[in-house]
Each structure stands twice: as C-alpha cells, then as structure tokens.
Design a protein around this motif. Structure first.
Motif, PDB file in Angstrom:
ATOM      1  N   THR A  38      50.691 -10.878   1.480  1.00  0.00           N
ATOM      2  CA  THR A  38      50.353 -11.015   2.890  1.00  0.00           C
ATOM      3  C   THR A  38      49.156 -10.131   3.195  1.00  0.00           C
ATOM      4  O   THR A  38      49.072  -9.008   2.716  1.00  0.00           O
ATOM      5  CB  THR A  38      51.548 -10.604   3.783  1.00  0.00           C
ATOM      6  OG1 THR A  38      52.617 -11.533   3.550  1.00  0.00           O
ATOM      7  CG2 THR A  38      51.187 -10.614   5.258  1.00  0.00           C
ATOM      8  N   VAL A  40      47.121  -8.486   6.446  1.00  0.00           N
ATOM      9  CA  VAL A  40      47.061  -8.186   7.872  1.00  0.00           C
ATOM     10  C   VAL A  40      45.618  -7.753   8.112  1.00  0.00           C
ATOM     11  O   VAL A  40      45.193  -6.707   7.635  1.00  0.00           O
ATOM     12  CB  VAL A  40      48.057  -7.074   8.261  1.00  0.00           C
ATOM     13  CG1 VAL A  40      47.871  -6.676   9.724  1.00  0.00           C
ATOM     14  CG2 VAL A  40      49.491  -7.529   8.003  1.00  0.00           C
ATOM     15  N   VAL A  51      47.354 -12.515  10.504  1.00  0.00           N
ATOM     16  CA  VAL A  51      48.290 -12.335   9.403  1.00  0.00           C
ATOM     17  C   VAL A  51      48.300 -13.617   8.582  1.00  0.00           C
ATOM     18  O   VAL A  51      48.484 -14.709   9.121  1.00  0.00           O
ATOM     19  CB  VAL A  51      49.711 -12.020   9.931  1.00  0.00           C
ATOM     20  CG1 VAL A  51      50.683 -11.819   8.780  1.00  0.00           C
ATOM     21  CG2 VAL A  51      49.687 -10.801  10.853  1.00  0.00           C
TER      22      VAL A  51
END
Length: 178
Positions: A38, A40, A51
């Motif tokens: 992931t 951010v 995100v």
C-alpha cells in the motif's frame, strides 16, 4: 569416445532437468508468501492523501471465495470486485494524533495484470504531526499475510510492515507537512 560423449550429454541433460525442476519449485514456493503493498501519498497538487492498495490477483481470487461465497469471481464479476474493494476499505484506517479517523473515500478499483488495485483518498488536514495506521486486509484469513505500507510525499519515505499481531503502526512527520 562416443560413450564419454553420450555420458557427458546425459549429465548435461540431467543437470538441465534439475535446474528446470528447481526453477518450477521456486516459482511454486515464491507465491506462498501472502503480501500486499500500500502507498499512502501526500499529493501536493490535489492536497489530498491518496491511498493505493495493491494485492496479488491470485490472493484476491482465493480470498473472495472465503470472504463472500464459493462462486465469487473477482476476475469477471464487477460486484465481487466492488465487494472486495469495500472489504479493503473497512480493513484500513488512517488516524491523526488524537486518534480521530480521517474519512477515506473509495475512489475506485481495477484489475491490472496480476494485481488488483483499490484506491482511496481524503483531504489533507491543515496540521498533521503523524498518522496511526491500521491495515488488516486479509490478515484474518492468512496469519502469515504481510501488508507493507509506504508513506510518501511528506518528508522522507517511511515504510511500515504489518505482520503477526501488529494492528496499529505510527509515522511522525517532524513538522515537514507540505
């Protein structure tokens, strides 16, 4: 001389076969690692926190059959894709220093090659000294699931890794908020 040559070719063939089999074994075991990445991203142009979750499509395929129903098909069924994206959004949270949740909006999702992507965003708060992050996606299905998270665009790159029983991790920004 022909016999030595035949034996040499035979050994080369055996070594080649062994290398090929080891290669396949490596491929088979390589995918046993359950992992997601992931990002951010603090986007200065939009002033949003964006995100981007990337899951192995193979893992997502198996997960939806357990999370939803045996006939769930993330490759062909837009409803299953949406359901999986919503599951990811419920398994992920950004909190400020006062433990207030930042309201993330599901922006979209897509299949790209061997990955399934889920996109979220929220407005950047005016002052943000750090974030507390929860990333539980797929971890209830596979205890070995590793969710790696990179925070970019607000000071140096920061990487967090969610493994084992870790449910909440923090990053600080040292007053470098852009």
């Amino acid at each position: 001389m022909t016999t030595k040559h035949s034996r040499a070719l035979g050994r080369q063939w055996q070594w080649g076969l062994m290398a090929l089999l080891l290669g396949f074994a490596g491929l088979a075991s390589a995918h046993q690692i359950k992992a997601a990445i992931t990002t951010v991203l603090f986007n200065p142009r939009t002033e949003n926190i964006e995100v981007m979750h990337r899951f192995n499509l193979h893992d997502a395929e198996h997960a939806v059959k357990t999370l939803f129903e045996k006939s769930a098909d993330i490759l062909k069924d837009p409803k299953t894709q949406k359901d999986f994206a919503e599951y990811v959004t419920q398994s992920f949270a950004l909190l400020d220093a006062e433990d207030q949740s930042l309201p993330l909006t599901l922006v979209g999702f897509e299949t790209e090659g061997k990955f399934f992507w889920v996109y979220q965003e929220t407005a950047q708060p005016p002052a943000l000294d750090g974030l507390k992050i929860r990333h539980d996606a797929l971890r209830e299905l596979w205890p070995s699931q590793i969710n790696t998270l990179n925070v970019e665009g607000n000071g140096p790159l920061k990487t967090l890794t969610f493994t084992d029983n870790v449910t909440l991790l923090e990053v600080e920004f040292d007053g470098q908020h852009h």
